[in-house]
Design an enzyme around this catalytic site. Structure first.
Site, PDB file in Angstrom:
ATOM      1  N   CYS A  61       0.817  -1.212   0.000  1.00 57.99           N
ATOM      2  CA  CYS A  61       0.000   0.000   0.000  1.00 57.99           C
ATOM      3  C   CYS A  61       0.849   1.260   0.000  1.00 57.99           C
ATOM      4  CB  CYS A  61      -0.940  -0.005   1.204  1.00 57.99           C
ATOM      5  SG  CYS A  61      -0.107  -0.145   2.802  1.00 57.99           S
ATOM      6  N   HIS A 110      19.768   0.405  -0.257  1.00 58.05           N
ATOM      7  CA  HIS A 110      18.312   0.605  -0.182  1.00 58.05           C
ATOM      8  C   HIS A 110      17.607  -0.703   0.152  1.00 58.05           C
ATOM      9  CE1 HIS A 110      14.270   2.032  -1.258  1.00 58.05           C
ATOM     10  NE2 HIS A 110      14.137   0.889  -1.913  1.00 58.05           N
ATOM     11  N   GLY A 200     -17.921  -1.717  17.491  1.00 59.82           N
ATOM     12  CA  GLY A 200     -17.553  -0.953  16.302  1.00 59.82           C
ATOM     13  C   GLY A 200     -16.825  -1.833  15.309  1.00 59.82           C
TER      14      GLY A 200
END
Length: 452
Positions: A61, A110, A200
């Site tokens: 994402c 990296h 919820g």
């Protein structure tokens, strides 16, 4: 001058093409994502290009990245970027403004930092290592992974493990939902005998439900106004669904209640619990992760009731974040140390082959001279013959020890594409005259090593 690839079949460069949260907005990142079947076709097409020897893709994402071992940085990068632009339906000009191309030693650095969670939005993210492993494994399954990937990815996994072992980077939750479950575990000791209720079924409630299920709660209950969303979450996380009209009974029967709704007023009050006919004064933990708050702090006046509110969870998250930030410098030092150990680019596959060949030639000389000695001295006993053989073998090993070590160590030799020919002329024609390919480590073997 011939390249390493031409001489040894080894790519000259390792590159990373990255679109991530640092160079692109999170709103635009989905435009550059790939479905699994789309990624397969992309990788196979890229691998068919003449300048691309190995390639893997990572889509999350927060980033879309491609790793490649290539002959020409310019041509390979252009081919990959062109195909990404085509897939996303954007111009090459927009692509150039949206991505970074990282080359050779910087690309390896990296990859090391990425696997360790140092490039993540949340520093120390534990999920990224598994995602990088999956990208590497998938390249192996597609046949787009080879010698370079087997070395640099395996090394990246070991670096990530070392960083976690020596720094503790990644310890301490930053997610409020994860912290809520972690503190509940600390409160009860274990969640295996606990009946837990989540009020919820939005983003926070959904994450909390999944964390609770992963923690092994005895029973998970989901209370939500929307039955459709409750059923959807129950299928994802596993759990039983209840309506708001059953809230009193569900709370009374629960050991742990975590509330995460968008209600404007308190859902749970002291009076509500006091007037609950099913209520029993047993040890209960309430956790309020809603904003505004769902639970009246006055409930703690009741016997056996404990409450963890959002402010205390946020404070714990801040402390964990500060601890992680304090470890970043140490983690970066480990990356630098591991890069030094790996050595400068290009990776010394041709040197490794030459070192093996040099050892074989030294062994040939040792065997040849040993046979001559034994033939000239037939009076030697078997014990004397073994002693001489052992001493000569040790002598041969000592003679080539320094040259073999220095061939791998010195940058001038490592980066010289004609090193095999030069070393062959320096020693003897037989040494280095033929290529001895090093045994490749398979993707599965490399992944297995990182799990040990």
């Amino acid at each position: 001058m011939m390249s390493n690839a031409a001489i040894n079949g080894t790519p000259d460069h390792f590159i990373v093409i990255t679109l991530n949260h640092k160079n692109l907005s999170l709103r635009d990142l989905p435009d550059f994502s790939f479905e699994p079947d789309e990624l397969d076709l992309f990788l196979l097409h890229a691998a068919s290009q003449p300048d691309i020897e190995e390639i893997a893709g990572l889509c999350t994402c927060n980033r879309t990245e491609f790793f490649a071992a290539v002959r020409s940085v310019k041509d390979a990068a252009h081919a990959i970027v062109h195909d990404i632009a085509k897939h996303a339906g954007v111009s090459l000009e927009k692509m150039r403004d949206s991505l970074d191309v990282i080359v050779d030693a910087s690309a390896v650095e990296h990859l090391f930092k990425l696997a360790a969670g140092l490039e993540s939005m949340i520093i120390g993210d534990a999920q990224i290592l598994g995602q990088v492993k999956q990208a590497y494994r998938h390249a192996g399954e597609l046949g787009t992974c080879g010698r370079v990937f087997n070395l640099v990815f395996q090394k990246a996994f070991s670096v990530a493990k070392r960083i976690r072992r020596e720094t503790g980077l990644g310890k301490g939750r930053l997610s409020i939902s994860a912290l809520a479950v972690e503190q509940a575990e600390q409160f009860f000791g274990t969640l295996t005998p606990v009946v837990a209720t989540v009020i919820g079924a939005g983003k926070m409630g959904g994450l909390t439900s999944k964390y609770l299920k992963a923690a092994g709660v005895k029973e998970l209950r989901i209370v939500n106004r929307s039955l459709e969303r409750s059923l959807e979450l129950a299928n994802e996380a596993g759990g039983k669904v209840y309506g708001f009209d059953e809230l009193d009974r569900v709370i009374a029967e629960s050991d742990l209640v975590i509330s995460a709704t968008a209600a404007p007023d308190y859902l749970i009050t002291k009076e509500m619990l006091e007037n609950n006919p099913s209520w029993s004064f047993q040890k209960k933990l309430f956790v309020d992760i809603a904003l505004p708050a769902d639970i009246d702090p006055a409930i703690t006046d009741l016997e056996g009731i404990h409450l963890i509110d959002l402010d205390s969870l946020r404070e714990a998250a801040r402390e964990n974040e500060l601890q992680r930030l304090a470890q970043i410098e140490t983690a970066n030092d480990i990356v630098e140390d591991e890069l030094d150990r790996l050595g400068p680019w290009p990776l010394p596959f041709h040197i490794d082959a030459l070192a093996v060949e040099l050892g074989r030639f030294a062994d040939f000389i040792y065997q040849d001279e040993l046979q001559n000695i034994l033939a000239d001295m037939p009076e030697l006993t078997p014990a004397q013959q073994e002693a001489i053989a052992a001493r000569m073998k040790r002598l041969a090993e000592r003679i080539i020890l320094a040259p073999r070590r220095n061939m791998r160590k010195h940058k001038v030799i490592r980066t010289c594409p004609n090193a095999p020919q030069c070393m062959a002329e320096l020693f003897v024609p037989e040494c280095g005259a033929r290529e001895t390919p090093a045994k490749d480590v398979t993707t599965e073997e490399a992944l297995a090593r990182t799990e040990r």
